[in-house]
Write a protein that holds these residues in place. Structure first.
Motif, mmCIF file in Angstrom:
data_model
loop_
_atom_site.group_PDB
_atom_site.id
_atom_site.type_symbol
_atom_site.label_atom_id
_atom_site.label_comp_id
_atom_site.label_asym_id
_atom_site.label_seq_id
_atom_site.Cartn_x
_atom_site.Cartn_y
_atom_site.Cartn_z
ATOM 1 N N ALA A 1 -8.863 -3.440 -5.413
ATOM 2 C CA ALA A 1 -7.408 -3.528 -5.249
ATOM 3 C C ALA A 1 -6.780 -2.141 -5.178
ATOM 4 C CB ALA A 1 -6.799 -4.321 -6.406
ATOM 5 N N THR A 2 -7.279 -1.218 -5.999
ATOM 6 C CA THR A 2 -6.730 0.140 -6.013
ATOM 7 C C THR A 2 -6.890 0.817 -4.659
ATOM 8 O OG1 THR A 2 -7.207 0.348 -8.376
ATOM 9 C CG2 THR A 2 -6.860 2.386 -7.148
ATOM 10 N N LYS A 3 -8.050 0.612 -4.029
ATOM 11 C CA LYS A 3 -8.287 1.224 -2.718
ATOM 12 C C LYS A 3 -7.349 0.640 -1.661
ATOM 13 C CE LYS A 3 -13.097 2.577 -3.492
ATOM 14 N NZ LYS A 3 -12.784 4.018 -3.395
ATOM 15 N N ILE A 4 -7.126 -0.675 -1.722
ATOM 16 C CA ILE A 4 -6.220 -1.300 -0.753
ATOM 17 C C ILE A 4 -4.773 -0.939 -1.078
ATOM 18 C CG2 ILE A 4 -5.472 -3.503 0.224
ATOM 19 C CD1 ILE A 4 -8.225 -4.615 -0.452
ATOM 20 N N ASP A 5 -4.472 -0.815 -2.390
ATOM 21 C CA ASP A 5 -3.118 -0.445 -2.811
ATOM 22 C C ASP A 5 -2.666 0.855 -2.155
ATOM 23 O OD1 ASP A 5 -2.674 -2.611 -4.418
ATOM 24 O OD2 ASP A 5 -3.320 -1.630 -6.269
ATOM 25 N N ALA A 6 -3.587 1.805 -2.054
ATOM 26 C CA ALA A 6 -3.236 3.105 -1.481
ATOM 27 C C ALA A 6 -2.763 2.954 -0.034
ATOM 28 C CB ALA A 6 -4.439 4.046 -1.551
ATOM 29 N N ARG A 7 -3.429 2.070 0.711
ATOM 30 C CA ARG A 7 -3.026 1.837 2.102
ATOM 31 C C ARG A 7 -1.690 1.096 2.165
ATOM 32 N NH1 ARG A 7 -7.254 1.590 5.689
ATOM 33 N NH2 ARG A 7 -5.615 1.405 7.285
ATOM 34 N N ILE A 8 -1.502 0.138 1.256
ATOM 35 C CA ILE A 8 -0.226 -0.590 1.225
ATOM 36 C C ILE A 8 0.913 0.373 0.908
ATOM 37 C CG2 ILE A 8 1.099 -2.356 0.001
ATOM 38 C CD1 ILE A 8 -1.474 -3.917 -0.388
ATOM 39 N N ALA A 9 0.688 1.264 -0.063
ATOM 40 C CA ALA A 9 1.714 2.248 -0.434
ATOM 41 C C ALA A 9 2.076 3.128 0.757
ATOM 42 C CB ALA A 9 1.216 3.101 -1.598
ATOM 43 N N GLN A 10 1.074 3.508 1.528
ATOM 44 C CA GLN A 10 1.320 4.337 2.712
ATOM 45 C C GLN A 10 2.191 3.594 3.725
ATOM 46 O OE1 GLN A 10 -2.283 5.660 4.631
ATOM 47 N NE2 GLN A 10 -1.221 6.310 6.486
ATOM 48 N N HIS A 11 1.883 2.321 3.943
ATOM 49 C CA HIS A 11 2.660 1.531 4.903
ATOM 50 C C HIS A 11 4.091 1.298 4.415
ATOM 51 C CE1 HIS A 11 -0.225 0.549 8.039
ATOM 52 N NE2 HIS A 11 -1.144 0.309 7.116
ATOM 53 N N ILE A 12 4.264 1.073 3.106
ATOM 54 C CA ILE A 12 5.619 0.847 2.588
ATOM 55 C C ILE A 12 6.431 2.138 2.648
ATOM 56 C CG2 ILE A 12 6.918 0.322 0.475
ATOM 57 C CD1 ILE A 12 4.969 -1.882 -0.105
ATOM 58 N N GLN A 13 5.773 3.276 2.465
ATOM 59 C CA GLN A 13 6.461 4.555 2.627
ATOM 60 C C GLN A 13 6.939 4.718 4.065
ATOM 61 O OE1 GLN A 13 7.553 6.811 0.614
ATOM 62 N NE2 GLN A 13 8.236 8.210 2.227
ATOM 63 N N GLU A 14 6.085 4.352 5.019
ATOM 64 C CA GLU A 14 6.475 4.424 6.431
ATOM 65 C C GLU A 14 7.595 3.432 6.732
ATOM 66 O OE1 GLU A 14 2.818 3.690 8.429
ATOM 67 O OE2 GLU A 14 1.963 5.669 7.959
ATOM 68 N N LEU A 15 7.533 2.268 6.076
ATOM 69 C CA LEU A 15 8.598 1.282 6.235
ATOM 70 C C LEU A 15 9.927 1.835 5.728
ATOM 71 C CD1 LEU A 15 9.656 -1.708 6.598
ATOM 72 C CD2 LEU A 15 8.877 -2.106 4.264
ATOM 73 N N SER A 16 9.888 2.559 4.614
ATOM 74 C CA SER A 16 11.111 3.100 4.018
ATOM 75 C C SER A 16 11.797 4.105 4.931
ATOM 76 C CB SER A 16 10.793 3.759 2.668
ATOM 77 O OG SER A 16 10.252 2.822 1.763
ATOM 78 N N VAL A 17 11.007 4.909 5.628
ATOM 79 C CA VAL A 17 11.594 5.953 6.478
ATOM 80 C C VAL A 17 11.813 5.473 7.909
ATOM 81 C CG1 VAL A 17 10.589 7.781 5.081
ATOM 82 C CG2 VAL A 17 9.321 6.919 7.054
ATOM 83 N N CYS A 18 11.384 4.251 8.203
ATOM 84 C CA CYS A 18 11.623 3.687 9.533
ATOM 85 C C CYS A 18 13.128 3.582 9.759
ATOM 86 C CB CYS A 18 10.967 2.308 9.638
ATOM 87 S SG CYS A 18 11.235 1.475 11.216
ATOM 88 N N SER A 19 13.589 3.924 10.931
ATOM 89 C CA SER A 19 15.026 3.926 11.224
ATOM 90 C C SER A 19 15.646 2.572 10.912
ATOM 91 C CB SER A 19 15.259 4.268 12.697
ATOM 92 O OG SER A 19 16.633 4.149 13.017
ATOM 93 N N ASP A 20 16.763 2.605 10.157
ATOM 94 C CA ASP A 20 17.428 1.361 9.772
ATOM 95 C C ASP A 20 18.008 0.624 10.976
ATOM 96 O OD1 ASP A 20 16.840 1.946 7.157
ATOM 97 O OD2 ASP A 20 18.760 2.920 6.765
#
Length: 440
Positions: free
Chosen positions: A116-135
């Motif tokens: 889970a920890t290994k997959i969590d890192a990828r999920i965190a990366q995608h959510i970070q990209e989601l956060s900075v995606c243009s509103d």
């Protein structure tokens, strides 16, 4: 065997060795997987290898659990009576078996946690990209990379893990994903589109982890953290006017759940005429008011407003006469409000009756507030000819004080510094709370 006691001792030794071998093999495959993973830069291959480890340990666990039947412990127990008591067999064979199974279960949980920890890192990366995606982008476009990643990973894991371990992994991933989204809500306070994007992401992720019934159950998904996050995103993605409507809905609910008539009550009659588009209100009385003056009495009057104000901007506030030195004032005053029926059916639409104690010097003291939901007014949903104005039933409404109901909404509105309507509403409600003489 000829000697039952010797057979029992051999069985104990055999089971002990089997359990030791299983645990030793478990440690060996874990160490090998960690060794290979440390030299692997590809996260996907490392995750796949951990799946193999989980499955191998699961096979060991199943093998250990089959030992009592395969070794015919029931027959052994019968043949060793009375030399070996059932308590001795329980203490040696069964407890040893359960201890080994517990160790293997713990190892499985540990590897699933690592996975889970290994997959969590990828999920965190995608959510970070989601956060900075243009509103301004379509929320679906922003969430697509994360959904594709999860679809690919979870499909593989579902095929390669037994359901129990797959569900354990899903729960870990789900809880971590909720934490990541919660952290993301601490940014971009005044941007509604940002929170709508996160709200869409939460809804999409809920469907993904549920997997049309193949993943986590609705009960497992709807944790306290999920419910709190869902509520926060619902509020943060709402316009200020929608929040004000939610505030009045919260106060109506507070009134329905409040201690009956702790601060007294008001009695009114209310009905609606479609032909005139008028709301008729008759304020009859108030009872059991709290004494606000030094003489042990009050000088009450009632203020009537239709809320929220943005739905009824042209409706003036109405006020009853002030009744001096009375805790059970009789008003018997009638009021009319010209208002379209569709306005009465809006979320949070209500008649707010505020009972004040009149003070010659200084601000009036708040006796309490009562809310009449307009959607429930007689005549709004019934044929007009069925309403007899002389037989309209009385409605008794408990008075409440501001308390904590809707405080989260007021706090959020207070952060919208550029919104004059939000700031004016918060200021008014704070004044109302200040005037309240409710004891802590």
């Amino acid at each position: 065997w000829p000697d039952p006691e010797e057979a029992f001792m051999i069985m104990v030794k055999f089971v002990e060795d089997m359990c030791k071998i299983a645990l030793m093999y478990c440690q060996m495959i874990k160490a090998r997987a960690e060794e290979l993973s440390s030299s692997q830069t590809e996260a996907g291959q490392a995750a796949n290898r951990l799946c193999v480890v989980v499955n191998n340990i699961e096979q060991l666990r199943m093998m250990i659990l089959k030992l009592p039947k395969q070794l015919n412990w029931a027959s052994l127990e019968q043949n060793t009576v009375p030399l070996i008591t059932p308590e001795q067999i329980q203490h040696t064979l069964h407890q040893q078996l359960q201890a080994s199974v517990s160790c293997l279960n713990s190892e499985i949980r540990g590897v699933v946690q690592t996975l889970a920890t290994k997959i969590d890192a990828r999920i965190a990366q995608h959510i970070q990209e989601l956060s900075v995606c243009s509103d301004s982008n379509n929320p679906e476009d922003c969430i697509t990379p994360l959904m594709r990643f999860l679809e690919q990973e979870l499909q593989y894991l579902n095929m390669n893990l037994v359901q129990e371990n797959f569900n354990s992994l899903l729960e870990l991933l789900w809880n971590h994903t909720l934490d990541l989204l919660k952290d993301a809500t601490k940014q971009q306070v005044e941007k509604l589109d940002y929170f709508r994007k996160l709200q869409f992401a939460l809804q999409s992720l809920e469907l993904c982890f549920h997997g049309e019934g193949c993943g986590l159950s609705k009960d497992a998904l709807h944790t306290p953290a999920f419910i709190a996050l869902e509520k926060k995103l619902d509020l943060c993605s709402s316009t200020s006017r929608k929040l004000i409507e939610k505030y009045f809905s919260a106060r109506i609910q507070q009134q329905e759940e409040a201690t009956p008539e702790k601060y007294g009550a008001v009695t009114i009659k209310a009905f609606y005429r479609h032909s005139e588009q008028k709301l008729y209100i008759e304020v009859l009385n108030a009872v059991n008011l709290l004494p606000m003056d030094s003489n042990g009495l009050s000088d009450p009057f009632i203020q009537l407003t239709l809320e929220p104000h943005h739905e009824f901007p042209e409706i003036a506030t109405r006020t009853t006469e002030c009744i001096k030195n009375n805790l059970h004032p009789l008003f018997d005053e009638a009021f009319e409000f010209l208002v379209p029926p569709e306005k009465c059916k809006q979320d949070g639409a209500c008649l707010l009756l505020t009972v004040f104690d009149y003070d010659t010097l200084g601000a009036n003291d708040l006796e309490g507030e009562a809310f009449l939901p307009l959607c429930r007014v007689l005549g709004l949903n019934e044929p007009e000819e069925s309403i007899n104005p002389s037989r309209v039933p009385q409605i008794r409404l408990s008075l409440t004080h501001p308390g904590t109901a809707g405080n989260d909404i007021l706090k959020l509105l207070g952060t919208r510094k550029r919104d004059k309507e939000a700031q004016a509403f918060v200021k008014l409600r704070k004044q109302r709370a200040k005037y309240s003489k409710e004891l802590a």
